[in-house]
Design an enzyme around this catalytic site. Structure first.
Site, PDB file in Angstrom:
ATOM      1  N   ASP A 132      14.889  -4.683  22.012  1.00  0.00           N
ATOM      2  CA  ASP A 132      14.489  -5.624  20.906  1.00  0.00           C
ATOM      3  C   ASP A 132      13.294  -6.536  21.293  1.00  0.00           C
ATOM      4  OD1 ASP A 132      16.110  -4.559  19.146  1.00  0.00           O
ATOM      5  OD2 ASP A 132      17.988  -5.718  19.590  1.00  0.00           O
ATOM      6  N   HIS A 192      22.067  -7.117  28.105  1.00  0.00           N
ATOM      7  CA  HIS A 192      22.908  -6.043  27.158  1.00  0.00           C
ATOM      8  C   HIS A 192      24.198  -5.961  27.640  1.00  0.00           C
ATOM      9  CE1 HIS A 192      23.364  -2.325  25.293  1.00  0.00           C
ATOM     10  NE2 HIS A 192      22.543  -2.740  24.542  1.00  0.00           N
TER      11      HIS A 192
HETATM   12  N1  CMC Z   1      20.264 -15.802  27.765  1.00  0.00           N
HETATM   13  C1  CMC Z   1      20.845 -16.618  28.545  1.00  0.00           C
HETATM   14  N2  CMC Z   1      21.901 -15.978  29.350  1.00  0.00           N
HETATM   15  C2  CMC Z   1      22.479 -14.942  29.001  1.00  0.00           C
HETATM   16  C3  CMC Z   1      22.077 -13.974  28.094  1.00  0.00           C
HETATM   17  C4  CMC Z   1      20.721 -14.467  27.455  1.00  0.00           C
HETATM   18  N3  CMC Z   1      20.266 -13.771  26.590  1.00  0.00           N
HETATM   19  N4  CMC Z   1      22.792 -12.869  27.901  1.00  0.00           N
HETATM   20  C5  CMC Z   1      23.835 -13.145  28.692  1.00  0.00           C
HETATM   21  N5  CMC Z   1      23.638 -14.566  29.423  1.00  0.00           N
HETATM   22  C6  CMC Z   1      24.514 -15.075  30.377  1.00  0.00           C
HETATM   23  C7  CMC Z   1      25.906 -15.370  29.946  1.00  0.00           C
HETATM   24  O1  CMC Z   1      25.877 -16.922  29.536  1.00  0.00           O
HETATM   25  C8  CMC Z   1      26.762 -15.066  31.079  1.00  0.00           C
HETATM   26  O2  CMC Z   1      26.588 -16.204  31.861  1.00  0.00           O
HETATM   27  P1  CMC Z   1      27.811 -16.777  32.906  1.00  0.00           P
HETATM   28  O3  CMC Z   1      28.099 -15.647  33.787  1.00  0.00           O
HETATM   29  O4  CMC Z   1      27.206 -17.822  33.759  1.00  0.00           O
HETATM   30  O5  CMC Z   1      28.796 -17.193  31.967  1.00  0.00           O
HETATM   31  C9  CMC Z   1      26.294 -13.866  31.708  1.00  0.00           C
HETATM   32  O6  CMC Z   1      24.873 -13.923  31.240  1.00  0.00           O
HETATM   33  C10 CMC Z   1      26.859 -12.676  31.108  1.00  0.00           C
HETATM   34  O7  CMC Z   1      26.846 -12.510  29.902  1.00  0.00           O
HETATM   35  P2  CMC Z   1      27.908 -12.021  28.907  1.00  0.00           P
HETATM   36  O8  CMC Z   1      27.911 -12.904  27.762  1.00  0.00           O
HETATM   37  O9  CMC Z   1      29.084 -11.734  29.674  1.00  0.00           O
HETATM   38  O10 CMC Z   1      27.270 -10.762  28.444  1.00  0.00           O
HETATM   39  P3  CMC Z   1      27.718  -9.777  27.291  1.00  0.00           P
HETATM   40  O11 CMC Z   1      27.589  -8.393  27.827  1.00  0.00           O
HETATM   41  O12 CMC Z   1      28.908 -10.138  26.673  1.00  0.00           O
HETATM   42  O13 CMC Z   1      26.731  -9.945  26.085  1.00  0.00           O
HETATM   43  C11 CMC Z   1      24.597  -9.800  24.738  1.00  0.00           C
HETATM   44  C12 CMC Z   1      25.791  -8.784  25.897  1.00  0.00           C
HETATM   45  C13 CMC Z   1      23.514  -8.647  24.475  1.00  0.00           C
HETATM   46  C14 CMC Z   1      25.533 -10.218  23.647  1.00  0.00           C
HETATM   47  C15 CMC Z   1      24.049 -11.106  25.344  1.00  0.00           C
HETATM   48  O14 CMC Z   1      23.169 -10.829  26.535  1.00  0.00           O
HETATM   49  C16 CMC Z   1      23.252 -11.757  24.341  1.00  0.00           C
HETATM   50  O15 CMC Z   1      23.510 -12.451  23.483  1.00  0.00           O
HETATM   51  N6  CMC Z   1      21.793 -11.473  24.351  1.00  0.00           N
HETATM   52  C17 CMC Z   1      20.794 -11.855  23.455  1.00  0.00           C
HETATM   53  C18 CMC Z   1      20.897 -11.050  22.185  1.00  0.00           C
HETATM   54  C19 CMC Z   1      20.270  -9.752  22.310  1.00  0.00           C
HETATM   55  O16 CMC Z   1      19.161  -9.777  22.724  1.00  0.00           O
HETATM   56  N7  CMC Z   1      20.936  -8.769  21.870  1.00  0.00           N
HETATM   57  C20 CMC Z   1      20.396  -7.473  21.672  1.00  0.00           C
HETATM   58  C21 CMC Z   1      21.201  -6.460  22.330  1.00  0.00           C
HETATM   59  S1  CMC Z   1      20.028  -4.872  22.318  1.00  0.00           S
HETATM   60  C22 CMC Z   1      20.295  -4.396  20.840  1.00  0.00           C
HETATM   61  C23 CMC Z   1      21.527  -3.621  20.648  1.00  0.00           C
HETATM   62  O17 CMC Z   1      21.787  -2.587  21.288  1.00  0.00           O
HETATM   63  O18 CMC Z   1      22.104  -4.098  19.351  1.00  0.00           O
END
Ligand code: CMC
Length: 437
Positions: free
Chosen positions: A371, A313
Site C-alpha cells: 500500500d 504486515h
Molecule cells: N509503524 C510503527 N510501528 C509499528 C507499525 C507501524 N506501521 N506496525 C507495527 N509496529 C510496531 C508495533 O507497535 C509493535 O511494536 P512493539 O513490539 O514495540 O509493541 C511491533 O511493531 C509489532 O506490531 P504488531 O502490532 O504486533 O503487528 P501486527 O501484525 O499486529 O500489525 C499491521 C500489522 C499491518 C496492522 C501494522 O503493521 C500496521 O498497523 N501497519 C500500518 C497500517 C498498514 O500499512 N496496513 C496495511 C497492511 S498491507 C495491506 C493489507 O494486506 O491489507
C-alpha cells in the site's frame, strides 16, 4: 484434507482425561490441529482473538509464506503472474483454478466486458449521497444495492446464480468506482466502452469527459492492471474472512461482497494506502524532508498513537513480495510522468530509505507494504486519495468471490459462529427502576 500419522495430545493439570486431536497436513505450510470435537469432549473452547494461530477454513486458492515473502495464486508466484499475465487472466485463474488458454481468455474477457454497464436506475440511487461522501461509503451502499437490481442471481446456493453474480461483480466494479468518483466531482458519468481493456476502460471512465477523450498511456494502464493483479487475493485476511462469515449465513453474493468492502475500508487493512498518502501530506505540511526525523521520533513514541502507515504486515515479516513489484511499477510511472522531483514523491522515497535503515523498524521487521507504493502510484496517475481503497476493493472483488464460492462448495462448511470467553456479570436480578440507587 490429508490426515497426519502424528496426533496431538491435550492434557490437563487437574487430572481431567487427555484428549487425542487429529492433525491434518496441507500441501505446503503449517499443519493444523483439528479441535472441532474439543468442546463436545472437554466442555472447553479455544481462545485466539485476532486468529493468530487459527485456520478458519481449508482453501486451495492463495498461499502465503510470510517468512519467505512468498505469495502464490493457485500455485503461481505473484512475480510470474505480474510479469506474464493480465488481470483478466488472473481473475480466470482465481475463479477456475487454472490459467486460461487463448480461447478461454478471449471468451472470459468478452463475458466480463458484456456486463460492464450498470442498471440505469443506479445513478438515481447515487444521487441520494452527499457530494462529499467518502467513496467507500458510496461503494458499500452501491455494492449492497446490486442485490436489489439483479434478482435473478441472488441465490448463493445456486451455482448458476453464483457464476452470473461473479461476472457481474467483476464487470461492474470499475463502472461503480468511476461513477462514485464522477459523482463527487459533479462531472457526468461515462458509460463503459467495451473495445477497451479492463484497466483502460476503467481509466477512461475515470478521466475522460463527454467533451474530451482520455488517451490511455501504456505505462499507466499497465500500472493500473498490476495494482489489480497484486490486490486480487490475499488468503484469509480480515475482509475475506468477513465475506466468508457473512456468506456463511446464506445471504446473497452481493451482500457478502458489500460486507467485504466495508471491512476493507479500515486503515489497518485496505485503507492503509489512503492513510499512507495522508501521512505523507501531513509530513509535507510539517516541513517535508527536513521534518522526517521529528516525525519518525513521534512514530517510535508509543504514547503518540502515530504509526508509519504503509509499513508492517501481520503475515509478511521479511518483505512483502507485492511491495517489491509495486516499487518497480512506482519508479516506471514516476519516470514516465517525469515526477521524480515532485516534493511528495521525494518525501516518500526519503521516508522509505530512513525507515529501512532505522533500528526500530529493522528490529521489528517493519518493511514498506504494497500500500505504501500503490498509494504513490495512484496519486501519480491522478487518482484522488480517497478513491484508493475503492480501487483496492475493485481489485479484491474477484478474490472475495473465489473464496466465497470455495466455501459454499465445501462439504464441511457451516454457518460461522465463533465462541467466547465470557467475563461479564453472572446471572442477577433486575431491580425495579424506582429502587435503583
Ligand atoms: N509503524 C510503527 N510501528 C509499528 C507499525 C507501524 N506501521 N506496525 C507495527 N509496529 C510496531 C508495533 O507497535 C509493535 O511494536 P512493539 O513490539 O514495540 O509493541 C511491533 O511493531 C509489532 O506490531 P504488531 O502490532 O504486533 O503487528 P501486527 O501484525 O499486529 O500489525 C499491521 C500489522 C499491518 C496492522 C501494522 O503493521 C500496521 O498497523 N501497519 C500500518 C497500517 C498498514 O500499512 N496496513 C496495511 C497492511 S498491507 C495491506 C493489507 O494486506 O491489507
Amino acid at each position: 484434507m490429508t490426515p497426519s500419522d502424528v496426533k496431538a495430545t491435550l492434557s490437563f493439570s487437574d487430572g481431567s482425561p487427555e484428549m487425542q486431536l487429529p492433525i491434518y497436513k496441507g500441501s505446503v505450510g503449517p499443519d493444523v490441529i483439528d479441535i472441532r470435537k474439543l468442546y463436545a469432549q472437554t466442555g472447553k473452547f479455544t481462545y485466539d482473538p485476532g486468529f493468530l494461530s487459527t485456520a478458519s477454513c481449508a482453501s486451495s486458492i492463495t498461499y502465503i509464506d510470510g517468512d519467505k515473502g512468498e505469495l502464490l495464486y493457485r500455485g503461481y508466484p505473484i512475480e510470474q503472474l505480474a510479469q506474464n499475465c493480465d488481470y483478466m487472466e488472473t481473475c480466470y485463474l482465481l475463479l477456475n483454478g487454472e490459467l486460461p488458454n487463448v480461447a478461454e481468455r478471449a471468451a472470459f474477457t468478452r463475458l466480463v466486458t458484456r456486463h460492464t454497464m450498470v442498471n440505469e436506475q443506479m445513478q438515481f440511487f447515487l444521487r441520494g449521497f452527499r457530494r462529499d461522501a467518502h467513496p467507500m461509503a458510496i461503494m458499500t451502499g452501491l455494492v449492497g444495492a446490486l442485490s436489489a437490481f439483479y434478482h435473478d442471481s441472488t441465490d448463493i446456493n445456486n451455482p448458476t446464480h453464483r457464476e452470473i453474480s461473479a461476472i457481474r461483480l467483476i464487470a461492474k466494479m470499475p463502472t461503480l468506482v468511476a461513477m462514485a468518483y464522477k459523482y463527487t466531482t459533479g462531472q457526468p458519468y461515462l458509460y463503459p466502452q467495451n473495445n477497451l481493456s479492463y484497466a483502460s476502460n476503467f481509466m477512461r471512465m475515470m478521466f475522460a469527459t463527454p467533451c474530451e477523450e482520455y488517451e490511455p498511456n501504456d505505462v499507466l494502464v499497465r500500472a493500473m492492471d498490476r495494482i489489480f493483479i497484486l490486490h486480487a487475493d490475499h488468503e484469509q485476511n480480515a475482509s475475506t474472512s468477513t465475506v466468508r462469515l457473512c456468506g456463511s449465513s446464506g445471504t446473497n453474493p452481493f451482500a457478502a461482497i458489500a460486507a467485504g468492502v466495508a471491512c476493507l475500508w479500515g486503515p489497518a487493512h485496505g485503507g492503509a494506502n489512503e492513510a499512507a498518502l495522508n501521512m505523507l501530506e501531513e509530513v509535507q505540511k510539517m516541513g517535508g524532508v527536513d521534518k522526517i526525523g521529528e516525525f519518525i521520533k513521534q512514530v517510535k513514541d508509543k504514547n503518540s498513537g502515530i504509526k508509519l502507515m504503509g509499513f508492517g504486515h501481520r503475515v509478511y515479516k521479511n518483505y512483502d513480495p507485492r511491495a517489491k513489484l509495486m516499487r518497480e511499477t512506482c519508479h516506471e510511472v514516476l519516470d514516465s510522468l517525469g515526477l521524480h522531483d515532485d516534493p511528495l514523491f521525494k518525501l516518500a522515497m526519503t521516508l522509505e530509505k530512513i525507515a529501512l535503515e532505522d533500528e526500530y523498524f529493522v528490529s521489528r521487521k517493519l518493511y514498506p507494504n504494497v500500500d505504501f507504493y500503490s498509494g504513490i502510484v495512484q496519486r501519480a496517475i491522478g487518482i484522488p486519495v480517497p478513491l484508493f481503497t475503492a480501487i483496492f476493493a475493485l481489485a479484491r472483488t474477484v478474490g472475495w468471490i473465489a473464496q466465497l464460492n470455495e466455501m459454499i462448495g465445501d462439504p464441511e462448511y457451516k454457518i460461522g459462529r465463533p465462541r467466547q470467553l465470557f467475563t461479564g456479570a453472572t446471572a442477577r436480578t433486575v431491580v425495579p427502576i424506582a429502587k435503583r440507587g
